[in-house]
Design a protein around this motif. Structure first.
Motif, PDB file in Angstrom:
ATOM      1  N   MET A 240      -7.852  43.385  -7.395  1.00  0.00           N
ATOM      2  CA  MET A 240      -8.825  42.338  -7.112  1.00  0.00           C
ATOM      3  C   MET A 240     -10.101  42.972  -6.556  1.00  0.00           C
ATOM      4  N   ILE A 241     -11.243  42.617  -7.150  1.00  0.00           N
ATOM      5  CA  ILE A 241     -12.540  43.098  -6.688  1.00  0.00           C
ATOM      6  C   ILE A 241     -13.376  41.883  -6.314  1.00  0.00           C
ATOM      7  N   ALA A 242     -13.919  41.892  -5.110  1.00  0.00           N
ATOM      8  CA  ALA A 242     -14.703  40.754  -4.641  1.00  0.00           C
ATOM      9  C   ALA A 242     -15.958  41.249  -3.944  1.00  0.00           C
ATOM     10  N   LEU A 243     -16.991  40.409  -3.965  1.00  0.00           N
ATOM     11  CA  LEU A 243     -18.248  40.687  -3.275  1.00  0.00           C
ATOM     12  C   LEU A 243     -18.421  39.663  -2.169  1.00  0.00           C
ATOM     13  N   ASP A 244     -18.612  40.152  -0.946  1.00  0.00           N
ATOM     14  CA  ASP A 244     -18.793  39.257   0.194  1.00  0.00           C
ATOM     15  C   ASP A 244     -19.886  39.817   1.098  1.00  0.00           C
ATOM     16  N   GLN A 245     -21.012  39.112   1.157  1.00  0.00           N
ATOM     17  CA  GLN A 245     -22.131  39.488   2.016  1.00  0.00           C
ATOM     18  C   GLN A 245     -22.552  40.948   1.812  1.00  0.00           C
ATOM     19  N   GLY A 246     -22.704  41.316   0.558  1.00  0.00           N
ATOM     20  CA  GLY A 246     -23.195  42.648   0.234  1.00  0.00           C
ATOM     21  C   GLY A 246     -22.163  43.750   0.261  1.00  0.00           C
ATOM     22  N   THR A 247     -20.907  43.430   0.556  1.00  0.00           N
ATOM     23  CA  THR A 247     -19.837  44.428   0.607  1.00  0.00           C
ATOM     24  C   THR A 247     -18.857  44.197  -0.531  1.00  0.00           C
ATOM     25  N   LEU A 248     -18.518  45.276  -1.237  1.00  0.00           N
ATOM     26  CA  LEU A 248     -17.513  45.195  -2.292  1.00  0.00           C
ATOM     27  C   LEU A 248     -16.132  45.444  -1.698  1.00  0.00           C
ATOM     28  N   PHE A 249     -15.177  44.600  -2.048  1.00  0.00           N
ATOM     29  CA  PHE A 249     -13.801  44.726  -1.580  1.00  0.00           C
ATOM     30  C   PHE A 249     -12.894  45.029  -2.768  1.00  0.00           C
ATOM     31  N   PHE A 250     -12.183  46.154  -2.686  1.00  0.00           N
ATOM     32  CA  PHE A 250     -11.160  46.499  -3.664  1.00  0.00           C
ATOM     33  C   PHE A 250      -9.812  46.311  -2.960  1.00  0.00           C
ATOM     34  N   ALA A 251      -9.168  45.188  -3.202  1.00  0.00           N
ATOM     35  CA  ALA A 251      -7.938  44.843  -2.483  1.00  0.00           C
ATOM     36  C   ALA A 251      -6.721  45.068  -3.371  1.00  0.00           C
ATOM     37  N   PHE A 252      -5.619  45.483  -2.734  1.00  0.00           N
ATOM     38  CA  PHE A 252      -4.368  45.764  -3.440  1.00  0.00           C
ATOM     39  C   PHE A 252      -3.223  45.036  -2.731  1.00  0.00           C
ATOM     40  N   PRO A 253      -3.181  43.707  -2.817  1.00  0.00           N
ATOM     41  CA  PRO A 253      -2.120  42.956  -2.122  1.00  0.00           C
ATOM     42  C   PRO A 253      -0.725  43.296  -2.623  1.00  0.00           C
ATOM     43  N   GLU A 254      -0.615  43.749  -3.871  1.00  0.00           N
ATOM     44  CA  GLU A 254       0.711  44.091  -4.395  1.00  0.00           C
ATOM     45  C   GLU A 254       1.312  45.283  -3.653  1.00  0.00           C
ATOM     46  N   ILE A 255       0.464  46.189  -3.159  1.00  0.00           N
ATOM     47  CA  ILE A 255       0.971  47.335  -2.398  1.00  0.00           C
ATOM     48  C   ILE A 255       1.595  46.858  -1.090  1.00  0.00           C
ATOM     49  N   ARG A 256       0.993  45.860  -0.489  1.00  0.00           N
ATOM     50  CA  ARG A 256       1.533  45.311   0.761  1.00  0.00           C
ATOM     51  C   ARG A 256       2.960  44.800   0.561  1.00  0.00           C
ATOM     52  N   GLU A 257       3.184  44.091  -0.533  1.00  0.00           N
ATOM     53  CA  GLU A 257       4.522  43.560  -0.799  1.00  0.00           C
ATOM     54  C   GLU A 257       5.509  44.685  -1.108  1.00  0.00           C
ATOM     55  N   GLN A 258       5.056  45.705  -1.826  1.00  0.00           N
ATOM     56  CA  GLN A 258       5.933  46.842  -2.107  1.00  0.00           C
ATOM     57  C   GLN A 258       6.307  47.575  -0.820  1.00  0.00           C
ATOM     58  N   LEU A 259       5.344  47.712   0.090  1.00  0.00           N
ATOM     59  CA  LEU A 259       5.637  48.347   1.377  1.00  0.00           C
ATOM     60  C   LEU A 259       6.644  47.529   2.176  1.00  0.00           C
ATOM     61  N   ARG A 260       6.495  46.220   2.132  1.00  0.00           N
ATOM     62  CA  ARG A 260       7.424  45.361   2.874  1.00  0.00           C
ATOM     63  C   ARG A 260       8.858  45.548   2.368  1.00  0.00           C
ATOM     64  N   LEU A 261       9.013  45.645   1.059  1.00  0.00           N
ATOM     65  CA  LEU A 261      10.346  45.859   0.489  1.00  0.00           C
ATOM     66  C   LEU A 261      10.906  47.223   0.895  1.00  0.00           C
ATOM     67  N   LEU A 262      10.049  48.250   0.889  1.00  0.00           N
ATOM     68  CA  LEU A 262      10.503  49.584   1.287  1.00  0.00           C
ATOM     69  C   LEU A 262      10.903  49.615   2.762  1.00  0.00           C
ATOM     70  N   VAL A 263      10.163  48.909   3.603  1.00  0.00           N
ATOM     71  CA  VAL A 263      10.513  48.833   5.027  1.00  0.00           C
ATOM     72  C   VAL A 263      11.888  48.200   5.193  1.00  0.00           C
ATOM     73  N   ASP A 264      12.120  47.072   4.527  1.00  0.00           N
ATOM     74  CA  ASP A 264      13.418  46.393   4.637  1.00  0.00           C
ATOM     75  C   ASP A 264      14.551  47.308   4.185  1.00  0.00           C
ATOM     76  N   ARG A 265      14.341  47.962   3.052  1.00  0.00           N
ATOM     77  CA  ARG A 265      15.387  48.823   2.494  1.00  0.00           C
ATOM     78  C   ARG A 265      15.671  50.011   3.413  1.00  0.00           C
ATOM     79  N   HIS A 266      14.604  50.601   3.955  1.00  0.00           N
ATOM     80  CA  HIS A 266      14.779  51.785   4.794  1.00  0.00           C
ATOM     81  C   HIS A 266      15.455  51.433   6.118  1.00  0.00           C
ATOM     82  N   VAL A 267      15.052  50.335   6.724  1.00  0.00           N
ATOM     83  CA  VAL A 267      15.658  49.934   7.998  1.00  0.00           C
ATOM     84  C   VAL A 267      17.148  49.660   7.812  1.00  0.00           C
ATOM     85  N   GLN A 268      17.498  48.964   6.744  1.00  0.00           N
ATOM     86  CA  GLN A 268      18.911  48.691   6.491  1.00  0.00           C
ATOM     87  C   GLN A 268      19.696  49.982   6.278  1.00  0.00           C
ATOM     88  N   SER A 269      19.076  50.949   5.605  1.00  0.00           N
ATOM     89  CA  SER A 269      19.748  52.225   5.370  1.00  0.00           C
ATOM     90  C   SER A 269      19.974  52.982   6.679  1.00  0.00           C
TER      91      SER A 269
END
Length: 378
Positions: free
Chosen positions: A1-30
């Motif tokens: 996702m690429i967005a422009l807000d008040q002169g700043t370009l944002f390159f966001a990767f929300p899918e990485i956040r969800e992948q990290l959350r899954l890795l955290v859950d898996r690692h803690v359980q292990s």
């Protein structure tokens, strides 16, 4: 996702956040499978006593840890591990893994006989989406360009990248790779390296955003004669995130104690480690606040921005990773065309925004104001 807000370009990767959350859950359980609380809690108390820093703690902290060793439950341990992993992964903030891009320059005074007073700091250059001007843009621009930026030829400017996650950044200006000086390649390469690295920094309370600044000049800004050329005056970005698995193993996995003994060592060694880190942070801030001087003692460079990485540190990051560590399949691409004032007016139908400045006569000039007669660049 690429967005422009008040002169700043944002390159966001929300899918990485969800992948990290899954890795955290898996690692803690292990990890939890190796945590077996003994039936006799005196064994845990003896473990505490075998750690030399335990005896350097205050009496109150020693008693607190002993009570914790006698009463801690599996559920409490899981909560603490999840909290530590969440903070280390940067999941304790609302922002997803992202990189922002700002374009800044020193304000240019009008070419007249007046003296001008400028606001402190750099000004951000205006950006506009190309989709706002489908009837006035060249067809080639609409196909390959996302934004327009107003810039006068010959003016220097900064590109400030800020990130809370590691990203490899490729920059091409007028179809020339900004790092290698050669025609740009479609992929990352390490020898010769054709990308920059912008990364956040892990802290005790989470991941702190850090910046990297790239200086450019606007010699490729489009004028009316070059309006039809889609390459002249274009800046191309490729933003490539670090693979989630690589990031997790580097920044998150080591933050989780693998054994029950390491879990309690957390609390025993934590105060001394925190004190050392605080001292290092104070020394770093003191170093940042001192201007850089030459052999004669003259100041040659002022204080850096607080969030700005040193180029040497960036080089160290590059040496630690291979091209395969970057997930090029998740890259975001963005192109920006630089326009001079005449082309900006022709495309947008509006006059270029004017710098925030105030004109004064020499007789009425306030003594306390900072004056710039000509543009400068540090």
């Amino acid at each position: 996702m690429i967005a422009l807000d008040q002169g700043t370009l944002f390159f966001a990767f929300p899918e990485i956040r969800e992948q990290l959350r899954l890795l955290v859950d898996r690692h803690v359980q292990s990890v939890l499978t190796s945590y077996v609380l003994p039936g006799d809690r005196d064994e845990l108390v003896d473990e505490l006593g075998s750690m030399r820093p335990f005896w350097s703690l205050t009496r109150r902290k020693q008693e607190h840890l002993i009570r914790k060793a006698r009463s801690v439950t599996d559920a409490e341990i899981e909560v603490l591990l999840r909290k530590a992993a969440t903070v280390a992964a940067g999941l304790n903030t609302a922002s997803p893994p992202q990189l922002t891009v700002k374009f800044q320059h020193p304000p240019r005074p009008p070419d007249d006989a007046k003296i001008y007073v400028f606001p402190a700091g750099l000004e951000e250059l205006p950006l506009s989406p190309t989709t706002d001007f489908p009837d006035t843009l060249p067809t080639s621009w609409l196909k390959q360009t996302a934004f327009l930026m107003l810039m006068n030829p010959g003016d220097p400017f900064l590109v400030r990248f800020t990130a809370n996650y590691p990203f490899a950044v490729k920059v091409a200006v007028a179809n020339v790779d900004r790092v290698t000086g050669e025609p740009p390649l479609s992929s990352l390469q390490k020898e010769p390296r054709n990308y920059l690295v912008v990364s956040g920094e892990s802290k005790a309370n989470g991941v702190k955003e850090r910046s990297f600044v790239l200086s450019l000049d606007a010699g490729c800004a489009v004028n009316e004669q070059a309006l039809a050329d889609q390459k002249i005056g274009r800046i191309d970005f490729q933003i490539c995130p670090l693979r989630v698995e690589s990031y997790f193993s580097e920044e998150v996995a080591h933050s989780i104690p693998k054994t029950l003994r390491e879990f309690f060592a957390w609390f025993v060694y934590g105060p001394s480690i925190s004190a050392k880190q605080a001292e290092m942070e104070r020394e770093h801030q003191a170093w940042q606040s001192d201007p850089l001087t030459d052999e004669s003692g003259a100041i040659v460079l002022g204080r850096k921005f607080e969030d700005e990485f040193d180029p040497q540190y960036i080089d160290e990051l590059l040496d630690l990773r291979e091209v395969a560590d970057w997930d090029q399949t998740q890259s975001r691409y963005c192109s920006i065309h630089l326009c001079d004032s005449s082309v900006w007016r022709q495309i947008t139908g509006t006059n270029p925004p004017q710098p925030r400045l105030t004109a004064h006569t020499a007789q009425r000039l306030p003594k306390s104001l900072f004056i710039i007669r000509e543009p400068f660049f540090l």
